[in-house]
Design a protein around this motif. Sequence first.
Motif, PDB file in Angstrom:
ATOM      1  N   THR A   1       8.648  12.221 -13.635  1.00  0.00           N
ATOM      2  CA  THR A   1       9.383  11.314 -12.759  1.00  0.00           C
ATOM      3  C   THR A   1       8.431  10.787 -11.693  1.00  0.00           C
ATOM      4  N   VAL A   2       8.543   9.501 -11.390  1.00  0.00           N
ATOM      5  CA  VAL A   2       7.714   8.872 -10.369  1.00  0.00           C
ATOM      6  C   VAL A   2       8.626   8.252  -9.323  1.00  0.00           C
ATOM      7  N   ARG A   3       8.324   8.495  -8.078  1.00  0.00           N
ATOM      8  CA  ARG A   3       9.059   7.908  -6.957  1.00  0.00           C
ATOM      9  C   ARG A   3       8.068   7.276  -5.997  1.00  0.00           C
ATOM     10  N   ASP A   4       8.469   6.167  -5.397  1.00  0.00           N
ATOM     11  CA  ASP A   4       7.652   5.532  -4.369  1.00  0.00           C
ATOM     12  C   ASP A   4       7.789   6.309  -3.068  1.00  0.00           C
ATOM     13  N   VAL A   5       6.704   6.339  -2.320  1.00  0.00           N
ATOM     14  CA  VAL A   5       6.727   6.898  -0.971  1.00  0.00           C
ATOM     15  C   VAL A   5       5.940   5.931  -0.091  1.00  0.00           C
ATOM     16  N   ASP A   6       6.524   5.592   1.051  1.00  0.00           N
ATOM     17  CA  ASP A   6       5.854   4.651   1.938  1.00  0.00           C
ATOM     18  C   ASP A   6       4.585   5.265   2.500  1.00  0.00           C
ATOM     19  N   CYS A   7       3.759   4.411   3.036  1.00  0.00           N
ATOM     20  CA  CYS A   7       2.471   4.810   3.579  1.00  0.00           C
ATOM     21  C   CYS A   7       2.653   5.952   4.583  1.00  0.00           C
ATOM     22  N   VAL A   8       1.752   6.883   4.550  1.00  0.00           N
ATOM     23  CA  VAL A   8       1.856   8.091   5.352  1.00  0.00           C
ATOM     24  C   VAL A   8       1.971   7.787   6.843  1.00  0.00           C
ATOM     25  N   ILE A   9       1.207   6.809   7.335  1.00  0.00           N
ATOM     26  CA  ILE A   9       1.278   6.485   8.758  1.00  0.00           C
ATOM     27  C   ILE A   9       1.881   5.116   9.024  1.00  0.00           C
ATOM     28  N   GLY A  10       2.328   4.426   7.994  1.00  0.00           N
ATOM     29  CA  GLY A  10       3.053   3.182   8.186  1.00  0.00           C
ATOM     30  C   GLY A  10       2.258   1.902   8.146  1.00  0.00           C
ATOM     31  N   GLU A  11       0.942   1.953   8.021  1.00  0.00           N
ATOM     32  CA  GLU A  11       0.176   0.721   7.907  1.00  0.00           C
ATOM     33  C   GLU A  11      -0.976   0.921   6.938  1.00  0.00           C
TER      34      GLU A  11
ATOM     35  N   PRO B   1      -4.852   0.461   5.575  1.00  0.00           N
ATOM     36  CA  PRO B   1      -4.772   1.587   4.653  1.00  0.00           C
ATOM     37  C   PRO B   1      -4.350   2.854   5.375  1.00  0.00           C
ATOM     38  N   CYS B   2      -3.735   3.746   4.636  1.00  0.00           N
ATOM     39  CA  CYS B   2      -3.221   4.982   5.227  1.00  0.00           C
ATOM     40  C   CYS B   2      -4.327   5.968   5.561  1.00  0.00           C
ATOM     41  N   LEU B   3      -5.359   5.942   4.791  1.00  0.00           N
ATOM     42  CA  LEU B   3      -6.430   6.922   4.950  1.00  0.00           C
ATOM     43  C   LEU B   3      -7.751   6.225   5.223  1.00  0.00           C
ATOM     44  N   GLN B   4      -8.566   6.843   6.018  1.00  0.00           N
ATOM     45  CA  GLN B   4      -9.915   6.354   6.253  1.00  0.00           C
ATOM     46  C   GLN B   4     -10.879   7.345   5.618  1.00  0.00           C
ATOM     47  N   PRO B   5     -11.815   6.879   4.797  1.00  0.00           N
ATOM     48  CA  PRO B   5     -12.781   7.806   4.211  1.00  0.00           C
ATOM     49  C   PRO B   5     -13.695   8.373   5.295  1.00  0.00           C
TER      50      PRO B   5
ATOM     51  N   PHE C   1      -9.459  -1.863   2.243  1.00  0.00           N
ATOM     52  CA  PHE C   1      -8.225  -2.634   2.302  1.00  0.00           C
ATOM     53  C   PHE C   1      -7.015  -1.815   1.899  1.00  0.00           C
ATOM     54  N   ALA C   2      -7.220  -0.820   1.050  1.00  0.00           N
ATOM     55  CA  ALA C   2      -6.089  -0.040   0.544  1.00  0.00           C
ATOM     56  C   ALA C   2      -6.568   1.342   0.147  1.00  0.00           C
ATOM     57  N   ALA C   3      -5.646   2.274   0.188  1.00  0.00           N
ATOM     58  CA  ALA C   3      -5.900   3.632  -0.283  1.00  0.00           C
ATOM     59  C   ALA C   3      -4.800   3.976  -1.270  1.00  0.00           C
ATOM     60  N   GLU C   4      -5.168   4.556  -2.393  1.00  0.00           N
ATOM     61  CA  GLU C   4      -4.176   4.933  -3.394  1.00  0.00           C
ATOM     62  C   GLU C   4      -4.053   6.451  -3.398  1.00  0.00           C
ATOM     63  N   VAL C   5      -2.848   6.916  -3.142  1.00  0.00           N
ATOM     64  CA  VAL C   5      -2.590   8.350  -3.076  1.00  0.00           C
ATOM     65  C   VAL C   5      -1.474   8.689  -4.050  1.00  0.00           C
ATOM     66  N   THR C   6      -1.682   9.724  -4.830  1.00  0.00           N
ATOM     67  CA  THR C   6      -0.633  10.229  -5.707  1.00  0.00           C
ATOM     68  C   THR C   6      -0.373  11.674  -5.312  1.00  0.00           C
ATOM     69  N   PHE C   7       0.858  11.950  -4.930  1.00  0.00           N
ATOM     70  CA  PHE C   7       1.273  13.298  -4.594  1.00  0.00           C
ATOM     71  C   PHE C   7       1.845  13.927  -5.861  1.00  0.00           C
TER      72      PHE C   7
ATOM     73  N   ASN D   1       0.809  -1.214   0.000  1.00  0.00           N
ATOM     74  CA  ASN D   1       0.000   0.000   0.000  1.00  0.00           C
ATOM     75  C   ASN D   1       0.850   1.276   0.000  1.00  0.00           C
ATOM     76  N   HIS D   2       1.965   1.258  -0.727  1.00  0.00           N
ATOM     77  CA  HIS D   2       2.767   2.473  -0.833  1.00  0.00           C
ATOM     78  C   HIS D   2       2.109   3.438  -1.828  1.00  0.00           C
ATOM     79  N   HIS D   3       2.610   4.637  -1.864  1.00  0.00           N
ATOM     80  CA  HIS D   3       2.037   5.684  -2.710  1.00  0.00           C
ATOM     81  C   HIS D   3       3.107   6.218  -3.659  1.00  0.00           C
ATOM     82  N   HIS D   4       2.773   7.260  -4.395  1.00  0.00           N
ATOM     83  CA  HIS D   4       3.694   7.777  -5.408  1.00  0.00           C
ATOM     84  C   HIS D   4       3.779   9.292  -5.385  1.00  0.00           C
TER      85      HIS D   4
END
Length: 154
Positions: free
Chosen positions: A106-116, A118-122, A131-137, A95-98
């Motif tokens: 350029t695309v780089r991986d970034v680990d989950c914001v809080i470390g587990e 899913p990172c975000l709760q709706p 189960f997962a959250a997809e985040v693109t910064f 569940n890493h992000h980008h």
Amino acid sequence: MPTAPTTLPDTDLLRQMIRASGLKVTAPRVAVLRTLQQLPHSSAERVFDGVKDELSSTSPQAVYGILAAFTGAGLVRRFDPPGSPALFECRVGDNHHHLVCIRCATVRDVDCVIGEAPCLQPSDDAGFTVFAAEVTFNGLCGQCRTAASTDDDS
């Protein structure tokens, strides 16, 4: 652009990975997986460019089919940055992000914001189990930010 690792992935390991995902091992599948390990965050077109010399009889459609099979089997992850074709990578299950540069792509991986995951709760899960959250910064990478400030100084 990401740089390719200096060592090639072991073909036997690639075959084991494909087999373990429940798929039949074929030369095109091994070539596609090898290319994705060497060139993470690749479009299907880029993967095709990476395998066409090795597999002269393959087609872009065959590569799309392999990527779809890999994605369905959980061997590869697909993500869709805004304004870009779908990109594929071998880093799955965490569940890493980008980070995506809006200037040079350029695309780089970034680990989950809080470390587990899913990172975000709706704010309203509407009864879903998430189960997962997809985040693109989206932003500017260091090189593009420097170039932009140089352009502004001109």
